[in-house]
Design a protein around this motif. Structure first.
Motif, PDB file in Angstrom:
ATOM      1  N   TRP A   1      54.970  27.549 -51.171  1.00 51.71           N
ATOM      2  CA  TRP A   1      56.045  26.484 -51.578  1.00 51.71           C
ATOM      3  C   TRP A   1      56.663  26.883 -52.798  1.00 51.71           C
ATOM      4  CZ3 TRP A   1      55.999  23.218 -47.621  1.00 51.71           C
ATOM      5  CH2 TRP A   1      54.925  22.851 -46.978  1.00 51.71           C
ATOM      6  N   VAL A   2      57.966  26.600 -53.104  1.00 53.52           N
ATOM      7  CA  VAL A   2      58.876  26.644 -54.190  1.00 53.52           C
ATOM      8  C   VAL A   2      58.972  25.324 -54.782  1.00 53.52           C
ATOM      9  CG1 VAL A   2      61.115  27.424 -54.996  1.00 53.52           C
ATOM     10  CG2 VAL A   2      59.948  28.666 -53.207  1.00 53.52           C
ATOM     11  N   VAL A   3      58.697  25.323 -56.135  1.00 56.76           N
ATOM     12  CA  VAL A   3      58.819  24.098 -56.986  1.00 56.76           C
ATOM     13  C   VAL A   3      59.860  24.054 -57.814  1.00 56.76           C
ATOM     14  CG1 VAL A   3      57.623  22.387 -58.591  1.00 56.76           C
ATOM     15  CG2 VAL A   3      56.337  23.869 -56.418  1.00 56.76           C
ATOM     16  N   ALA A   4      60.634  23.090 -57.966  1.00 57.44           N
ATOM     17  CA  ALA A   4      61.656  22.990 -59.173  1.00 57.44           C
ATOM     18  C   ALA A   4      61.370  21.540 -59.942  1.00 57.44           C
ATOM     19  CB  ALA A   4      63.168  23.084 -58.348  1.00 57.44           C
ATOM     20  N   VAL A   5      61.702  22.049 -61.412  1.00 57.92           N
ATOM     21  CA  VAL A   5      61.489  20.771 -62.007  1.00 57.92           C
ATOM     22  C   VAL A   5      62.902  20.250 -62.640  1.00 57.92           C
ATOM     23  CG1 VAL A   5      60.427  20.103 -64.171  1.00 57.92           C
ATOM     24  CG2 VAL A   5      59.259  21.552 -62.756  1.00 57.92           C
ATOM     25  N   ASP A   6      63.386  19.360 -62.471  1.00 55.02           N
ATOM     26  CA  ASP A   6      64.446  18.694 -62.993  1.00 55.02           C
ATOM     27  C   ASP A   6      64.546  17.687 -63.978  1.00 55.02           C
ATOM     28  OD1 ASP A   6      67.282  17.408 -63.003  1.00 55.02           O
ATOM     29  OD2 ASP A   6      67.788  18.896 -61.402  1.00 55.02           O
ATOM     30  N   LEU A   7      64.993  18.098 -65.133  1.00 56.07           N
ATOM     31  CA  LEU A   7      65.186  17.015 -66.490  1.00 56.07           C
ATOM     32  C   LEU A   7      66.058  16.117 -66.203  1.00 56.07           C
ATOM     33  CD1 LEU A   7      64.694  18.357 -70.086  1.00 56.07           C
ATOM     34  CD2 LEU A   7      66.590  16.728 -69.444  1.00 56.07           C
ATOM     35  N   GLY A   8      67.208  16.186 -65.791  1.00 57.13           N
ATOM     36  CA  GLY A   8      68.238  15.237 -65.542  1.00 57.13           C
ATOM     37  C   GLY A   8      67.885  14.194 -64.422  1.00 57.13           C
ATOM     38  N   ALA A   9      67.248  14.747 -63.424  1.00 59.25           N
ATOM     39  CA  ALA A   9      67.007  13.865 -62.157  1.00 59.25           C
ATOM     40  C   ALA A   9      65.455  13.235 -62.250  1.00 59.25           C
ATOM     41  CB  ALA A   9      66.929  14.782 -61.090  1.00 59.25           C
ATOM     42  N   ASP A  10      64.869  13.568 -63.102  1.00 59.46           N
ATOM     43  CA  ASP A  10      63.364  13.017 -63.504  1.00 59.46           C
ATOM     44  C   ASP A  10      62.717  13.080 -62.248  1.00 59.46           C
ATOM     45  OD1 ASP A  10      63.645  11.665 -66.296  1.00 59.46           O
ATOM     46  OD2 ASP A  10      64.974  10.107 -65.786  1.00 59.46           O
ATOM     47  N   ALA A  11      62.696  14.306 -61.931  1.00 58.85           N
ATOM     48  CA  ALA A  11      61.978  14.681 -60.618  1.00 58.85           C
ATOM     49  C   ALA A  11      61.403  16.030 -60.423  1.00 58.85           C
ATOM     50  CB  ALA A  11      63.084  14.304 -59.388  1.00 58.85           C
ATOM     51  N   VAL A  12      60.558  16.111 -59.613  1.00 63.89           N
ATOM     52  CA  VAL A  12      59.951  17.637 -59.212  1.00 63.89           C
ATOM     53  C   VAL A  12      60.156  17.671 -57.757  1.00 63.89           C
ATOM     54  CG1 VAL A  12      58.026  19.186 -58.928  1.00 63.89           C
ATOM     55  CG2 VAL A  12      58.095  17.531 -61.054  1.00 63.89           C
ATOM     56  N   PHE A  13      60.907  18.933 -57.257  1.00 68.58           N
ATOM     57  CA  PHE A  13      61.222  18.896 -55.967  1.00 68.58           C
ATOM     58  C   PHE A  13      60.334  20.269 -55.363  1.00 68.58           C
ATOM     59  CE2 PHE A  13      65.010  17.221 -57.693  1.00 68.58           C
ATOM     60  CZ  PHE A  13      65.382  16.384 -57.187  1.00 68.58           C
ATOM     61  N   VAL A  14      59.887  19.710 -54.208  1.00 69.58           N
ATOM     62  CA  VAL A  14      59.094  20.930 -53.472  1.00 69.58           C
ATOM     63  C   VAL A  14      59.928  21.518 -52.071  1.00 69.58           C
ATOM     64  CG1 VAL A  14      56.956  21.346 -52.043  1.00 69.58           C
ATOM     65  CG2 VAL A  14      56.696  20.081 -54.132  1.00 69.58           C
ATOM     66  N   TYR A  15      60.042  22.721 -52.205  1.00 67.20           N
ATOM     67  CA  TYR A  15      60.730  23.266 -51.051  1.00 67.20           C
ATOM     68  C   TYR A  15      59.944  23.963 -50.248  1.00 67.20           C
ATOM     69  CZ  TYR A  15      64.702  21.943 -53.546  1.00 67.20           C
ATOM     70  OH  TYR A  15      66.081  21.187 -54.303  1.00 67.20           O
ATOM     71  N   ALA A  16      59.855  24.038 -48.849  1.00 67.30           N
ATOM     72  CA  ALA A  16      59.601  25.185 -48.204  1.00 67.30           C
ATOM     73  C   ALA A  16      60.461  26.304 -48.038  1.00 67.30           C
ATOM     74  CB  ALA A  16      59.348  24.538 -46.550  1.00 67.30           C
ATOM     75  N   PHE A  17      59.832  27.592 -48.018  1.00 65.55           N
ATOM     76  CA  PHE A  17      60.929  28.759 -48.104  1.00 65.55           C
ATOM     77  C   PHE A  17      60.532  29.668 -46.895  1.00 65.55           C
ATOM     78  CE2 PHE A  17      61.365  32.979 -50.094  1.00 65.55           C
ATOM     79  CZ  PHE A  17      62.847  32.714 -50.081  1.00 65.55           C
ATOM     80  N   ASP A  18      61.579  30.184 -46.132  1.00 63.37           N
ATOM     81  CA  ASP A  18      61.900  30.851 -45.357  1.00 63.37           C
ATOM     82  C   ASP A  18      62.030  32.307 -45.749  1.00 63.37           C
ATOM     83  OD1 ASP A  18      62.647  32.504 -42.987  1.00 63.37           O
ATOM     84  OD2 ASP A  18      63.245  30.782 -41.851  1.00 63.37           O
ATOM     85  N   THR A  19      60.820  33.186 -45.557  1.00 65.22           N
ATOM     86  CA  THR A  19      60.971  34.501 -45.966  1.00 65.22           C
ATOM     87  C   THR A  19      61.846  35.357 -45.284  1.00 65.22           C
ATOM     88  OG1 THR A  19      58.704  34.932 -45.135  1.00 65.22           O
ATOM     89  CG2 THR A  19      58.859  34.271 -47.506  1.00 65.22           C
ATOM     90  N   ALA A  20      62.124  34.727 -44.065  1.00 61.08           N
ATOM     91  CA  ALA A  20      63.028  35.746 -43.101  1.00 61.08           C
ATOM     92  C   ALA A  20      64.425  35.482 -43.515  1.00 61.08           C
ATOM     93  CB  ALA A  20      62.834  35.368 -41.882  1.00 61.08           C
ATOM     94  N   THR A  21      64.790  34.053 -43.848  1.00 57.53           N
ATOM     95  CA  THR A  21      66.133  33.915 -44.064  1.00 57.53           C
ATOM     96  C   THR A  21      66.599  33.613 -45.648  1.00 57.53           C
ATOM     97  OG1 THR A  21      65.927  31.538 -43.787  1.00 57.53           O
ATOM     98  CG2 THR A  21      66.452  32.812 -41.801  1.00 57.53           C
ATOM     99  N   GLY A  22      65.337  33.510 -46.434  1.00 57.66           N
ATOM    100  CA  GLY A  22      66.004  33.279 -47.794  1.00 57.66           C
ATOM    101  C   GLY A  22      66.237  31.907 -48.104  1.00 57.66           C
ATOM    102  N   LYS A  23      65.949  31.015 -47.082  1.00 58.05           N
ATOM    103  CA  LYS A  23      66.519  29.499 -47.567  1.00 58.05           C
ATOM    104  C   LYS A  23      65.441  28.733 -47.723  1.00 58.05           C
ATOM    105  CE  LYS A  23      70.552  30.433 -45.420  1.00 58.05           C
ATOM    106  NZ  LYS A  23      71.848  30.604 -46.562  1.00 58.05           N
ATOM    107  N   LEU A  24      65.885  27.597 -48.675  1.00 55.01           N
ATOM    108  CA  LEU A  24      64.901  26.359 -49.027  1.00 55.01           C
ATOM    109  C   LEU A  24      65.327  25.183 -48.031  1.00 55.01           C
ATOM    110  CD1 LEU A  24      65.660  27.160 -53.032  1.00 55.01           C
ATOM    111  CD2 LEU A  24      63.280  27.464 -51.674  1.00 55.01           C
ATOM    112  N   THR A  25      64.388  24.571 -47.878  1.00 53.86           N
ATOM    113  CA  THR A  25      64.113  23.181 -47.342  1.00 53.86           C
ATOM    114  C   THR A  25      63.445  22.164 -47.955  1.00 53.86           C
ATOM    115  OG1 THR A  25      64.234  24.381 -44.899  1.00 53.86           O
ATOM    116  CG2 THR A  25      63.649  22.045 -45.069  1.00 53.86           C
ATOM    117  N   GLN A  26      64.050  21.216 -48.618  1.00 54.06           N
ATOM    118  CA  GLN A  26      63.186  20.167 -49.408  1.00 54.06           C
ATOM    119  C   GLN A  26      62.158  19.411 -48.491  1.00 54.06           C
ATOM    120  OE1 GLN A  26      65.682  17.148 -51.816  1.00 54.06           O
ATOM    121  NE2 GLN A  26      64.316  15.874 -51.229  1.00 54.06           N
TER     122      GLN A  26
END
Length: 386
Positions: free
Chosen positions: A201-226
């Protein structure tokens, strides 16, 4: 994002009202030193004094006042003090670092607004060679990390609240941009992006959105899916988190507290738990925590307090965190790093333009200030090539 005298709360309000694309005090121009791309020939290594000791990489803001030096090299001597070695040309506004998994290449955010870049530096021969820079994909790149496979680089952008993915070429250079996702909300400000301990999983912390986002990551395409959008109380201002396998410790810049998060590696989901303050009980005035890290043995956590100007120590227990006290630093401790032996903690104090060293007791976790001070105007980050 870089910080100056304007408190973050007031800046967020002002930036929203004015429709600005930059952070407080940011010069909205692009340095010509950052105009290179990865197709350019590698720059020759500058002449440097190679003293015996541990190579230390230091980043600072070249467009700030006073102007920093960008990327510079120091050495840590046998006594633990840092000694200057040289400055690496072509790496302006160096604000955060990420190592390749083999520790041969360093990736640097050039936090220029609105058109930031990321730079690759070859350290495989133990002297820095700049391989080139690429557009980061968003505005105000403030954090960078590498995928454990070594095939991708992730960049968080504070100014426009985006997370970018780039391929990493076999020669260490930065390749094509494979994805760019924008966080929802009126004023998203992505401040960190990293891969979880399971490497799923790829995790992003967002100060302005007051949120933490977890993404599935496709290592074949390099794409993130929330996958998960963890909402925190309004005004929390999460900045950085540190993983401890099935737990994570989330540092809030705007509330001076840490939230302990249980982490389900298989499901890729956070569950909030304990909330604990980062300040001494009698502390007053404004305070904006910046960095958090845990020790290799997972017994202690440390967090920096900008305003109180200290490093808070926590014991890690089965229940969560236990506050153990603070140790003073210089003015505005934006970042810090434990040395490879984890016997000292080096603090980058942005406003005082210093890196100060605190010794560390591995048994109690206690930090003790030393007299070692390294001068570096507008310092932003520090890392070790060890």
């Amino acid at each position: 994002m870089r910080d100056n005298a304007m408190p973050r709360r007031r800046f967020l309000t002002a930036a929203g009202a004015l429709g600005l694309a930059g952070a407080a005090g940011v010069v909205a121009t692009t340095s010509t030193a950052c105009a290179t791309t990865s197709s350019a020939a590698p720059q020759p290594a500058p002449a440097m004094h190679h003293a015996a000791g541990l190579m230390t990489l230091i980043g600072s803001y070249t467009s700030a006042s006073p102007a920093g030096r960008g990327l510079e090299v120091a050495t840590r001597n046998d006594a633990g003090a840092l000694e200057p070695s040289g400055v690496v040309d072509g790496v302006p506004d160096a604000s955060f670092f990420a190592w390749s998994p083999d520790h041969k290449y360093l990736y640097v955010t050039n936090e220029i607004v609105p058109n930031g870049t990321i730079t690759a530096v070859d350290l495989s021969q133990h002297h820095p060679v700049v391989l080139g820079s690429q557009p980061s994909g968003g505005a105000g790149p403030t954090h960078i990390s590498a995928h454990p496979s070594g095939e991708f680089i992730f960049t968080a952008h504070y100014t426009d609240g985006t997370v970018a993915v780039h391929r990493r070429n076999a020669d260490g250079t930065i390749g094509e941009n494979t994805d760019l996702v924008k966080h929802p909300g009126a004023e998203p400000h992505a401040h960190q992006v990293l891969v979880d301990p399971s490497k799923q999983w790829v995790v992003a912390v967002d100060l302005g959105a007051d949120a933490v986002f977890v993404y599935a990551f496709d290592t074949a395409t390099g794409k993130l899916t929330q996958h998960q959008h963890l909402e925190l109380p309004a005004g929390t201002g999460p900045r950085h988190l540190a993983f401890n396998y099935e737990r994570a410790y989330l540092l809030a810049e705007l509330k001076s507290e840490i939230t302990v998060l249980d982490w389900d590696l298989d499901a890729g989901r956070f569950t909030p738990g304990q909330v604990i303050g980062t300040r001494e009980p009698d502390a007053s005035g404004e305070n904006f925590p910046a960095e958090i890290a845990i020790t290799r043995d997972a017994k202690f956590a440390y967090a920096s307090n900008r305003g109180d100007n200290n490093i808070a120590t926590f014991a890690i227990t089965g229940e969560g965190l236990e506050f153990r006290g603070t140790a003073p630093t210089g003015d505005w401790p934006r970042h810090f790093a434990l040395d490879p032996e984890q016997t000292s903690l080096y603090v980058a104090n942005q406003r005082s333009g210093t890196i100060t060293r605190l010794t560390r007791d591995p048994n109690s976790g206690a930090l003790t200030p030393t007299e070692d001070v390294y001068e570096c105007p507008s310092v932003a980050a520090i890392t070790f090539h060890g």
